[in-house]
Scaffold this active site. Sequence first.
Site, PDB file in Angstrom:
ATOM      1  CG  PHE A 147      19.400 -32.325 -18.453  1.00 32.53           C
ATOM      2  CD1 PHE A 147      18.760 -33.500 -18.801  1.00 32.53           C
ATOM      3  CD2 PHE A 147      19.834 -32.164 -17.140  1.00 32.53           C
ATOM      4  CE1 PHE A 147      18.562 -34.510 -17.852  1.00 32.53           C
ATOM      5  CE2 PHE A 147      19.640 -33.169 -16.195  1.00 32.53           C
ATOM      6  CZ  PHE A 147      19.009 -34.348 -16.551  1.00 32.53           C
ATOM      7  CG  ASP A 232      19.385 -25.446 -14.370  1.00 26.97           C
ATOM      8  OD1 ASP A 232      20.318 -25.579 -13.551  1.00 26.97           O
ATOM      9  OD2 ASP A 232      18.665 -26.397 -14.751  1.00 26.97           O
ATOM     10  CE  LYS A 261      24.385 -32.482 -12.222  1.00 31.18           C
ATOM     11  NZ  LYS A 261      23.404 -31.913 -13.137  1.00 31.18           N
TER      12      LYS A 261
HETATM   13  C1  LIG Z   1      21.977 -32.184 -13.263  1.00 30.24           C
HETATM   14  C2  LIG Z   1      21.149 -31.031 -13.662  1.00 30.24           C
HETATM   15  C3  LIG Z   1      19.849 -30.864 -13.164  1.00 30.24           C
HETATM   16  C4  LIG Z   1      19.163 -31.892 -12.301  1.00 30.24           C
HETATM   17  O1  LIG Z   1      19.836 -32.134 -11.108  1.00 30.24           O
HETATM   18  P1  LIG Z   1      19.489 -33.461 -10.257  1.00 30.24           P
HETATM   19  O2  LIG Z   1      20.225 -33.242  -8.959  1.00 30.24           O
HETATM   20  O3  LIG Z   1      20.027 -34.619 -11.030  1.00 30.24           O
HETATM   21  O4  LIG Z   1      18.019 -33.508 -10.095  1.00 30.24           O
HETATM   22  C5  LIG Z   1      19.163 -29.724 -13.531  1.00 30.24           C
HETATM   23  N1  LIG Z   1      19.711 -28.809 -14.346  1.00 30.24           N
HETATM   24  C6  LIG Z   1      20.951 -28.933 -14.839  1.00 30.24           C
HETATM   25  C7  LIG Z   1      21.516 -27.875 -15.736  1.00 30.24           C
HETATM   26  C8  LIG Z   1      21.713 -30.066 -14.539  1.00 30.24           C
HETATM   27  O5  LIG Z   1      22.921 -30.227 -15.062  1.00 30.24           O
END
Ligand SMILES: *Cc1c(COP(=O)(O)O)cnc(C)c1O
Length: 408
Positions: A147, A232, A261
């Site tokens: 994700f 990520d 986040k």
């Molecule tokens: C939430 C998330 C994203 C995307 O972040 P947004 O601010 O919602 O665009 C990307 N990678 C990971 C691992 C995430 O948990």
Amino acid sequence: MTAPARAHTSAELIRAEEPVLAHTYHPLPVVIARAEGAWVEDVEGRRYLDMLAGYSALNFGHRHPALIEAAHRQLDRLTLTSRAFHNDRLAGFAEGLAALTGLDMVLPMNTGAEAVESAVKVARKWAYEVKGVPDGRATVVVAENNFHGRTTTIVGFSTDPVARGGFGPFTPGFRVVPYNDLAALERAVDDTTAAVLIEPVQGEAGVIVPDDGYLRGVRELTRRAGCLFVADEIQSGLGRTGRTLAVEHEGVLPDLVLLGKALGGGIVPVSAVVGRRDVLGVLRPGEHGSTFGGNPLAAAVGAAVVDLLETGEFQRRATELGVVLREGLEALVGKGVVGFRARGLWAGVDVDPALGTGRTIGERLLHEGVLVKDTHGATIRLAPPLTVTADELGDALQALGKVLGREG
Ligand SMILES: *Cc1c(COP(=O)(O)O)cnc(C)c1O
């Protein structure tokens, strides 16, 4: 004189959303009106323990005093300049974030998906300019069940049919391999590979923690193959797993780290690509940008987040409370919990499907005053603010035991 506006009930507000709000979410039926620390309150004044923490955007709890103060102070001085001009907050934020992660340079963006998109652009440019990949041929290797966000490029390399179905055609140049499988990764990497992009712990997939040695293996493999390791850490980073970055559990440093986040302190969207100078340095003026990226308000809040993490207090709390979480979940295995995965103050809990879906467990916990979110099927994710107390965590686990002990 007009009559005073009547306060809306939760039910009225939920009904009012339906015709005017795109149906991209299926929220639990609770309407939150205020919050502090690990607790939220609905419009009727009922209180709930927040065991989701905005998917880790609220690692420091709701309205952490130091973050709110930093935001207030900045609101009174300067909020937005655009990058057409310098602002007096950006250097401090970037310096602090680079030092915190052990990397050199920061590319400030806003949302997580933007950080991912930015990293893909940087990796491709690096592949052409530094590695010498023939123009238009660069590939990025990603993992199954990833994700990384919701943009068209990103959902194009998702393996979730709901996330990608109906949104093609997709951007070429991505290869998908099973997660936690170094042999498969080795086979997928070749002379065209710009980067390997993975989550050090797969959050949305159900808090999937790779085997010990996987992240070290990815680091060694990418170094050997002459491609970038992009981690990520948008959900796993900034204290959640008991370390500033989840990759620290294996003592490795990627070439690019993506943060988001919690970087915005639960106040404003703040994301960043943090990386080595020889990688991020491939971008030159005009080649990438964002109107809001690096704005003074975001930089002030982001710098205050860095300050909180520099003390190590939150990483320590995540480690200590993580033990409480793990012990509490172990006690529930066989009593409604089929299995779980945890790292720091973060767990994916597989519930016996006979007792209900993740959704119905979430609804029952809501009635017990505990907010959680399901991920897939019968898996719920626990990720409370790192400010939660051991007693509060114990209460939440007790509530989970109670709803699992009851017949659906
Ligand atoms: C939430 C998330 C994203 C995307 O972040 P947004 O601010 O919602 O665009 C990307 N990678 C990971 C691992 C995430 O948990």
